[in-house]
Design an enzyme around this catalytic site. Structure first.
Site, PDB file in Angstrom:
ATOM      1  N   GLU A 167       0.801  -1.245   0.000  1.00 42.00           N
ATOM      2  CA  GLU A 167       0.000   0.000   0.000  1.00 42.00           C
ATOM      3  C   GLU A 167       0.827   1.286   0.000  1.00 42.00           C
ATOM      4  OE1 GLU A 167      -2.847  -0.284   3.190  1.00 42.00           O
ATOM      5  OE2 GLU A 167      -3.554  -2.247   2.511  1.00 42.00           O
ATOM      6  N   ASN A 209       2.202  -5.100  -3.238  1.00 39.19           N
ATOM      7  CA  ASN A 209       0.791  -5.415  -2.965  1.00 39.19           C
ATOM      8  C   ASN A 209       0.012  -4.135  -2.671  1.00 39.19           C
ATOM      9  OD1 ASN A 209      -1.171  -7.584  -2.359  1.00 39.19           O
ATOM     10  ND2 ASN A 209      -1.089  -6.847  -0.242  1.00 39.19           N
ATOM     11  N   HIS A 246     -10.403  -5.786  -2.563  1.00 38.68           N
ATOM     12  CA  HIS A 246     -11.496  -5.597  -1.596  1.00 38.68           C
ATOM     13  C   HIS A 246     -12.616  -4.848  -2.313  1.00 38.68           C
ATOM     14  CE1 HIS A 246      -9.105  -7.001   1.744  1.00 38.68           C
ATOM     15  NE2 HIS A 246      -8.146  -6.132   1.476  1.00 38.68           N
ATOM     16  N   GLU A 275      -6.198 -10.567  -1.406  1.00 37.77           N
ATOM     17  CA  GLU A 275      -7.024 -10.370  -0.199  1.00 37.77           C
ATOM     18  C   GLU A 275      -8.497 -10.273  -0.587  1.00 37.77           C
ATOM     19  OE1 GLU A 275      -5.637  -6.986   2.091  1.00 37.77           O
ATOM     20  OE2 GLU A 275      -3.541  -7.527   1.787  1.00 37.77           O
ATOM     21  N   ASP A 277     -12.252 -10.046  -1.134  1.00 38.59           N
ATOM     22  CA  ASP A 277     -13.576 -10.146  -0.512  1.00 38.59           C
ATOM     23  C   ASP A 277     -14.514  -9.231  -1.280  1.00 38.59           C
ATOM     24  OD1 ASP A 277     -12.657  -7.700   0.598  1.00 38.59           O
ATOM     25  OD2 ASP A 277     -12.448  -8.538   2.604  1.00 38.59           O
TER      26      ASP A 277
END
Ligand code: 9MR
Length: 469
Positions: A167, A209, A246, A275, A277
């Site tokens: 990030e 990432n 996300h 990650e 979702d």
């Protein structure tokens, strides 16, 4: 047919063998069908492995005593990320004092259950230990490099891919770096972290990432793309880019996801969904999950997908019910759509492989009445860095079980398996595969298992043997 075999009550071999022999015609036909590439796997990890990929989840050490959670995690997933336990605040709580207890619990569980590990994360502006938050300048830069070196060295050989830097880009619509204490040490902090990670663990894949980098037309995506392009041009060691993924109603799975993944892959890096979702429910959630699988399968360098937790109630966004299992551990519609999309497969470009020998069945215990079987290798899909193989075990007499050895040539490495229970010799080159359920086969019957080989430049086929009891 597997279900039928396994469901047969275990009370003596002869009635069972007789019953199987009576249906031998049907049995043979069914097994022939099973050995085709269209075989439908029944778990996410097994299905992804058949496509040369992984399907993973994040594990929280604090939930490892929950048997529903662990049963699902062990059954469905073959790549594991520690949700918080390998972050900077967890691994270096005071400067120079490293703690790996909870990270080790997750890593050791994963490795002892035949899963691989994504390391998350070596350098991040968030979840820094207090001592680091108040540092700056060269003292912080040195502390960062020491952290990367110590943690990556400690886990050397155990981590498939590290999120070296997490990030580092801003959500400012301009594609620029995020302001942070790390950024203020100099714009080269990211490449310094990658070089330190490479030196500490030369065999781990090193990833950058981030989130909100899924849509190709977003400035943040372009910012990361340009950094990776620059790193490749200047020889900064980077192997992969992680897309956190996300999603929610305000930030849905973009229709150009495939384009994004392909464009990054074309820079010469692997891409991974790290990650995932997706908030929502029912068919709309299921369709978006399907779209992510399809986008990954369409890109040969998309090596796998990780969902950020097991059940909805385990999620950092629990109220958005964003995962594949409900709070009771039941499979949701989203689960079924992911499994179906994985089973439907992807298109990949086969790599020419002129040196392969013709497969020869390996008979053991030839002649006589003692239990015997043959093992036959057949090649599956191939990608730039890996290939799949299937071993068909055929009983030449009635057998109550079998075991098969698969020997690969160094520097080849078996990185995933399906439809069997593997163990390994100390070199890691010889895998002994045993049936995951009953190994009983009547004479003439066959079954199969499969695996993925990371070839590291050696395309030689593995050698296979079978021993029956
Ligand atoms: O899921 C993690 C949650 O338990 C932590 O409280 C949170 C703290 O920042 O981090 C979550 O994981 C994050 C991941 O490490 C990086 N990308 C965003 C994830 C969700 O916040």
């Amino acid at each position: 047919m597997h279900t039928k075999l396994h469901a047969t009550p275990r009370h003596g071999w002869r009635p069972r063998a007789a019953a199987l022999a009576a249906t031998a015609g049907l049995v043979l036909t069914t097994f022939a069908a099973i050995s085709t590439p269209a075989q439908a796997a029944s778990t996410l990890g097994a299905s992804a492995a058949e496509k040369g990929r992984y399907y993973g989840t994040a594990i929280a050490a604090g939930r490892m005593g929950d048997s529903t959670y662990m049963t699902i995690a062990n059954r469905e997933f073959n790549m594991i990320t520690a949700e918080n336990e390998m972050k900077m605040d967890a691994t270096e709580p005071s400067q120079g004092r490293f703690t790996f207890t909870n990270g080790d619990r997750i890593v050791n569980w994963a490795l002892s259950n035949g899963k691989r590990v994504r390391g998350h994360t070596l350098a991040w502006h968030a979840q820094q230990p207090g001592w680091m938050q108040s540092m700056s300048g060269s003292a912080l830069r040195n502390a960062l490099i020491n952290h990367v070196t110590q943690v990556a060295s400690y886990y050397r050989g155990k981590v498939y891919a590290w999120d070296v830097v997490n990030e580092a880009f801003a959500d400012d619509g301009r594609g620029s770096r995020r302001d942070s204490n790390l950024q203020r040490t100099g714009n080269d902090w990211i490449e310094a972290a990658f070089r330190a990670a490479r030196a500490a663990d030369p065999n781990a894949k090193l990833c950058y990432n981030d989130y909100n980098t899924d849509n190709w037309s977003h400035a943040k995506t372009q910012g990361v793309y340009n950094m990776v392009k620059d790193f490749k041009a200047r020889g900064v060691p980077i192997d992969c880019v992680g897309f956190q993924a996300h999603f929610n109603s305000g930030n849905p799975v973009p229709s150009n996801y495939h384009t994004t993944l392909q464009n990054f892959a074309d820079l010469g890096v692997d891409v991974q969904i790290t990650e995932l979702d997706i908030e929502g429910s029912g068919s709309s959630q299921a369709q978006q999950y399907q779209g992510v699988v399809q986008a990954c399968l369409a890109v040969s360098r998309c090596t796998g997908i990780t969902v950020w937790g097991v059940r909805d109630t385990d999620s950092w966004r629990a109220s958005g019910t964003p995962l594949l299992f409900d709070g009771s551990g039941n499979k949701k519609a989203a689960y079924t759509s992911v499994l179906n999309a994985l089973n439907a497969g992807g298109t990949t470009t086969p790599t020419p492989n002129p040196t392969n020998p013709t497969p020869t069945p390996t008979p053991t215990n030839p002649g006589g009445g003692s239990p015997s079987c043959t093992a036959t290798y057949s090649e599956g899909q191939k990608w730039g860095d890996r290939f799949n193989g299937t071993v068909t075990i055929r009983a030449t007499t009635n057998i109550s079980s079998w075991q098969s050895t698969v020997t690969v040539r160094s520097p080849q490495k078996i990185i995933a398996t399906w439809n069997g229970s593997p163990t390994w010799d100390s070199s890691g080159n010889v895998m002994t595969m045993r049936p995951s359920g009953s190994g009983a086969l009547a004479a003439g019957q066959s079954t199969s298992f499969g695996f993925t080989v990371q070839h590291n430049g050696n395309w030689t086929w593995p050698s296979v043997t079978c021993a029956a009891s």
